[in-house]
Design an enzyme around this catalytic site. Sequence first.
Site, PDB file in Angstrom:
ATOM      1  N   TYR A   1      59.890 -18.292 -23.341  1.00  0.00           N
ATOM      2  CA  TYR A   1      59.454 -17.527 -22.165  1.00  0.00           C
ATOM      3  C   TYR A   1      60.570 -17.481 -21.118  1.00  0.00           C
ATOM      4  O   TYR A   1      60.753 -16.492 -20.429  1.00  0.00           O
ATOM      5  CB  TYR A   1      58.203 -18.190 -21.584  1.00  0.00           C
ATOM      6  CG  TYR A   1      57.459 -17.383 -20.554  1.00  0.00           C
ATOM      7  CD1 TYR A   1      57.620 -17.640 -19.193  1.00  0.00           C
ATOM      8  CD2 TYR A   1      56.599 -16.357 -20.934  1.00  0.00           C
ATOM      9  CE1 TYR A   1      56.931 -16.909 -18.239  1.00  0.00           C
ATOM     10  CE2 TYR A   1      55.898 -15.619 -19.989  1.00  0.00           C
ATOM     11  CZ  TYR A   1      56.067 -15.893 -18.638  1.00  0.00           C
ATOM     12  OH  TYR A   1      55.390 -15.156 -17.691  1.00  0.00           O
TER      13      TYR A   1
ATOM     14  N   HIS B   1      57.763 -19.943  -9.805  1.00  0.00           N
ATOM     15  CA  HIS B   1      56.598 -20.460 -10.535  1.00  0.00           C
ATOM     16  C   HIS B   1      57.054 -21.507 -11.549  1.00  0.00           C
ATOM     17  O   HIS B   1      57.861 -21.211 -12.420  1.00  0.00           O
ATOM     18  CB  HIS B   1      55.863 -19.325 -11.260  1.00  0.00           C
ATOM     19  CG  HIS B   1      55.039 -18.487 -10.347  1.00  0.00           C
ATOM     20  ND1 HIS B   1      54.154 -17.542 -10.811  1.00  0.00           N
ATOM     21  CD2 HIS B   1      54.964 -18.435  -9.000  1.00  0.00           C
ATOM     22  CE1 HIS B   1      53.551 -16.957  -9.782  1.00  0.00           C
ATOM     23  NE2 HIS B   1      54.048 -17.492  -8.658  1.00  0.00           N
TER      24      HIS B   1
ATOM     25  N   LYS C   1      59.916  -9.745 -21.303  1.00  0.00           N
ATOM     26  CA  LYS C   1      61.297  -9.754 -21.790  1.00  0.00           C
ATOM     27  C   LYS C   1      62.110  -8.520 -21.430  1.00  0.00           C
ATOM     28  O   LYS C   1      63.336  -8.567 -21.418  1.00  0.00           O
ATOM     29  CB  LYS C   1      61.296  -9.910 -23.322  1.00  0.00           C
ATOM     30  CG  LYS C   1      60.873 -11.286 -23.781  1.00  0.00           C
ATOM     31  CD  LYS C   1      61.883 -12.318 -23.358  1.00  0.00           C
ATOM     32  CE  LYS C   1      61.310 -13.714 -23.398  1.00  0.00           C
ATOM     33  NZ  LYS C   1      62.077 -14.642 -22.575  1.00  0.00           N
TER      34      LYS C   1
ATOM     35  N   PRO D   1      55.446  -5.919 -23.507  1.00  0.00           N
ATOM     36  CA  PRO D   1      55.639  -6.587 -22.207  1.00  0.00           C
ATOM     37  C   PRO D   1      55.027  -7.988 -22.120  1.00  0.00           C
ATOM     38  O   PRO D   1      55.291  -8.729 -21.182  1.00  0.00           O
ATOM     39  CB  PRO D   1      54.941  -5.638 -21.231  1.00  0.00           C
ATOM     40  CG  PRO D   1      53.945  -4.904 -22.072  1.00  0.00           C
ATOM     41  CD  PRO D   1      54.553  -4.778 -23.422  1.00  0.00           C
TER      42      PRO D   1
ATOM     43  N   TYR E   1      47.497 -15.476 -18.433  1.00  0.00           N
ATOM     44  CA  TYR E   1      47.358 -14.611 -19.613  1.00  0.00           C
ATOM     45  C   TYR E   1      46.005 -14.949 -20.237  1.00  0.00           C
ATOM     46  O   TYR E   1      45.804 -16.051 -20.725  1.00  0.00           O
ATOM     47  CB  TYR E   1      48.463 -14.881 -20.621  1.00  0.00           C
ATOM     48  CG  TYR E   1      49.861 -14.518 -20.163  1.00  0.00           C
ATOM     49  CD1 TYR E   1      50.550 -15.308 -19.246  1.00  0.00           C
ATOM     50  CD2 TYR E   1      50.502 -13.386 -20.656  1.00  0.00           C
ATOM     51  CE1 TYR E   1      51.834 -14.963 -18.831  1.00  0.00           C
ATOM     52  CE2 TYR E   1      51.794 -13.043 -20.246  1.00  0.00           C
ATOM     53  CZ  TYR E   1      52.433 -13.840 -19.333  1.00  0.00           C
ATOM     54  OH  TYR E   1      53.705 -13.500 -18.919  1.00  0.00           O
TER      55      TYR E   1
HETATM   56  C1  PHB Z   1      54.290  -8.162 -14.292  1.00  0.00           C
HETATM   57  O1  PHB Z   1      54.047  -8.860 -13.266  1.00  0.00           O
HETATM   58  O2  PHB Z   1      54.476  -6.928 -14.256  1.00  0.00           O
HETATM   59  C2  PHB Z   1      54.335  -8.850 -15.637  1.00  0.00           C
HETATM   60  C3  PHB Z   1      54.298 -10.242 -15.680  1.00  0.00           C
HETATM   61  C4  PHB Z   1      54.336 -10.883 -16.918  1.00  0.00           C
HETATM   62  C5  PHB Z   1      54.400 -10.135 -18.072  1.00  0.00           C
HETATM   63  C6  PHB Z   1      54.449  -8.738 -18.035  1.00  0.00           C
HETATM   64  C7  PHB Z   1      54.400  -8.091 -16.808  1.00  0.00           C
HETATM   65  O3  PHB Z   1      54.423 -10.788 -19.293  1.00  0.00           O
END
Ligand code: PHB
Length: 403
Positions: free
Chosen positions: A387, A76, A300, A296, A204
């Site tokens: 990130y 990505h 990280k 989460p 997000y």
């Molecule tokens: C996930 O796909 O489990 C996932 C992706 C991004 C995040 C947290 C979890 O910031």
Amino acid sequence: MSSVARVQVGIIGAGPAGLLLGRLLGLAGISFVLLERQTRAHVESRIRAGVLEPGSVTLLDAAGVSARLHRESLVHEGFEIAYGEQRLRINLRALTGHAVTVYGQTEITRDLSAQHEAAGSQILYGCEAVTPLDLTGRAARLRYRWQGQADEFVCDYLVGCDGYHGVARASLPAAGVRNIERAYPVSWLGVLADAPPVTPELLYASHPRGFALCSMRSRTRSRYYLEVAATQTLEEWPDERFWDELRARLPASVAAALVTGPAIEKSLTPLRGFVAEPLRHGRLFLAGDAAHIVPPTGAKGLNLAFADVGELAAALIAWFKTGATEGLDAYSPNRLARVWQAQRFAWWLTALTHRLTAAVFDERAQAAEFAYLAGCTHAQQSLAENYLGLSSVGATPPRSTRS
Ligand code: PHB
Ligand code: APR
């Protein structure tokens, strides 16, 4: 008790951190044993993270376990942040020259386990009463019970890769470790579904009803999360309620495109920030979730665990090969500086996207933060570098950090 066996490194926990550490040590000819409480099938069935920083992929390449990752993962080049109906794409490639790799932790654990099996690694699954001993002696001991037989290993070093609830950190004297913790008032309700992801990249979504995340494991398997109050239970969230609430929090065009499917896994994870200081006590080191937990939001957890392991493996190999102690001495301050930068970033991204309070002030500050991010490429570059785990700002231990 049979004659006491000796290995150079005793590792507690066969999750991703322990498995990767054992693999890196084994490739360098360092003898190790891995003691795991659960069965291999249980460990390999866990649904956890799914986004890898470039540094984590490099480590998995070095461990010789990334062939399937490179065949099956998704690369990505960016991700989106939505604020109500506004959508902002963070162009990772344009801002940093790098991208993230989407590949489930479950698959990484399976790939690591397969390589250990092929190499004949000494991994004891189903271990009970694992007990680290003599952490400040001339050699450490790792006592355990396996298949009803009590036994122990003598080790030059021990590494606690046994997660937040493990025995390694718990075995330290109270004066030997400081547990610094922050509880957030929310949890993430996660659903894994065999349905095509609603967006081509991660989204997000920040919404007055609460945060939502659209992620994925492949082009046919989606991973979604909803911010819920920390008091919620899984029983309160049947699939239909989950999908309705997810639609309510997404931009209208995204909600309209959502393809749902039966939840093949559903989980509740409280958001928590935790750091143990220091990460070394004599012959025992802590790595991964045994050492720290981050919210989460910033993806990280797994990447920090792998970065700990990469630095500790290099330090252990240098000591065994040359007697050099610099890497071992620097491990704790180096990793703590990095971990606190990750805590800061995860806290910032969580505050930007979640409804942690009902205060109007916080809502206005959040809107201002999003407007600033949307209007400032420097702010977007800072977000992108953090990130991706590329930022080194603040990652040099201050002189005052205790080792
Ligand atoms: C996930 O796909 O489990 C996932 C992706 C991004 C995040 C947290 C979890 O910031
Ligand atoms: N004895 C032996 N093994 C133990 C003990 C014990 N007393 N306590 C825990 N374990 C094992 C657990 O069963 C688990 O398999 O230690 C392992 C720890 O693995 P994780 O919790 O996955 O931690 P880590 O390897 O650091 O990986 C961090 O995993 O949970 C996710 O979000 C987290 O992505 C991050 C990653």
